[in-house]
Each structure stands twice: as C-alpha cells, then as structure tokens.
Design a protein around this motif. Structure first.
Motif, short mmCIF file in Angstrom:
data_model
loop_
_atom_site.label_atom_id
_atom_site.label_comp_id
_atom_site.label_asym_id
_atom_site.label_seq_id
_atom_site.Cartn_x
_atom_site.Cartn_y
_atom_site.Cartn_z
N UNK A 155 15.93 -12.28 21.74
CA UNK A 155 17.52 -12.41 22.35
C UNK A 155 17.75 -13.82 22.50
N UNK A 156 15.94 -14.72 23.00
CA UNK A 156 16.48 -15.31 22.78
C UNK A 156 16.24 -16.60 21.79
N UNK A 157 15.26 -16.32 21.25
CA UNK A 157 15.20 -17.65 19.84
C UNK A 157 15.85 -17.01 18.62
N UNK A 158 15.98 -15.67 18.07
CA UNK A 158 16.64 -15.40 17.47
C UNK A 158 17.86 -16.01 16.39
N UNK A 159 18.33 -16.06 16.02
CA UNK A 159 19.79 -16.85 14.84
C UNK A 159 20.45 -16.10 15.26
N UNK A 160 21.34 -16.31 15.17
CA UNK A 160 23.08 -14.94 15.48
C UNK A 160 22.91 -14.75 13.84
N UNK A 210 25.35 -7.92 23.26
CA UNK A 210 24.41 -8.17 22.49
C UNK A 210 23.64 -8.58 24.29
N UNK A 211 24.09 -9.21 25.00
CA UNK A 211 23.69 -9.49 26.78
C UNK A 211 23.29 -7.87 27.58
N UNK A 212 24.09 -7.27 26.95
CA UNK A 212 23.92 -5.63 27.57
C UNK A 212 23.19 -5.00 27.23
N UNK A 226 22.49 -17.33 10.10
CA UNK A 226 21.44 -17.16 8.93
C UNK A 226 22.30 -17.57 7.88
N UNK A 227 23.17 -16.94 7.75
CA UNK A 227 23.49 -17.23 6.21
C UNK A 227 24.46 -18.68 6.48
N UNK A 275 29.21 -23.05 17.59
CA UNK A 275 28.85 -23.40 19.36
C UNK A 275 29.64 -22.07 19.95
N UNK A 276 30.90 -21.65 19.04
CA UNK A 276 31.76 -20.84 20.14
C UNK A 276 31.54 -19.31 19.56
N UNK A 277 30.67 -19.22 18.74
CA UNK A 277 29.28 -17.60 18.67
C UNK A 277 28.50 -16.89 19.98
N UNK A 278 28.59 -17.78 20.76
CA UNK A 278 27.65 -17.43 21.96
C UNK A 278 28.79 -16.88 22.81
#
Length: 85
Positions: free
Chosen positions: A59-64, A14-16, A68-69, A5-8
């Motif tokens: 951006x919205x769906x892909x996991x970080x 990525x947002x930029x 994935x790991x 949850x902290x990865x956001x």
C-alpha cells in the motif's frame, strides 16, 4: 501526460481494503493467541504479521497502475533513444 499527484484521491478503495484486511488479520492474530498451542504460536503469529507487513508495504510503496504505465513508457522512450545514439 496526466497529473499523477491527483491520483491520491482515487485510492479510497485501496485504503479501505488495506484497513479492513489489516483489522481482520489483527483480529485473527488475537484469536490465534487463545486457540493455538503454545509451541505453534510463534510460527502462526509471524505468518499473520508477515501478511500485515506485506499489505502495508504494498500500500505504501507500490506504485499505482497509472504510474507503472508512465514509468514503462518513459523507459521505452529512453531505450529507443539509446539505440539510435
């Protein structure tokens, strides 16, 4: 395992990137409307809108990478446990 949850907070770049690339593609689309022959315009517009949609979906769906790991490690453990059963 770390708190995913902290990865956001680390998604700033990525947002930029997505914001900048989306704005650039919309700008290209606006310029293409004025410069493209009317017969070619639908194909050019669909291509640029497709690129925008792909970026937004990724951006919205892909996991970080971290998620994935974690998913792959979980899958490996489940597969290993299933072989022993």
């Amino acid at each position: 395992m770390t708190d995913l949850g902290l990865a956001e907070g680390r998604w700033l770049w990525r947002r930029l990137y997505v914001f900048t690339a989306s704005a650039a593609l919309w700008w290209l689309l606006a310029r293409a409307i004025g410069r493209t022959a009317p017969s070619d315009l639908p194909r050019v517009a669909e291509g640029l809108m497709g690129l925008i949609a792909l970026m937004l979906v990724l951006y919205l769906v892909a996991p970080t990478a971290q998620q994935m790991v974690a998913m792959l490690a979980n899958l490996r453990l489940r597969l290993a446990a299933g072989d022993r059963a």
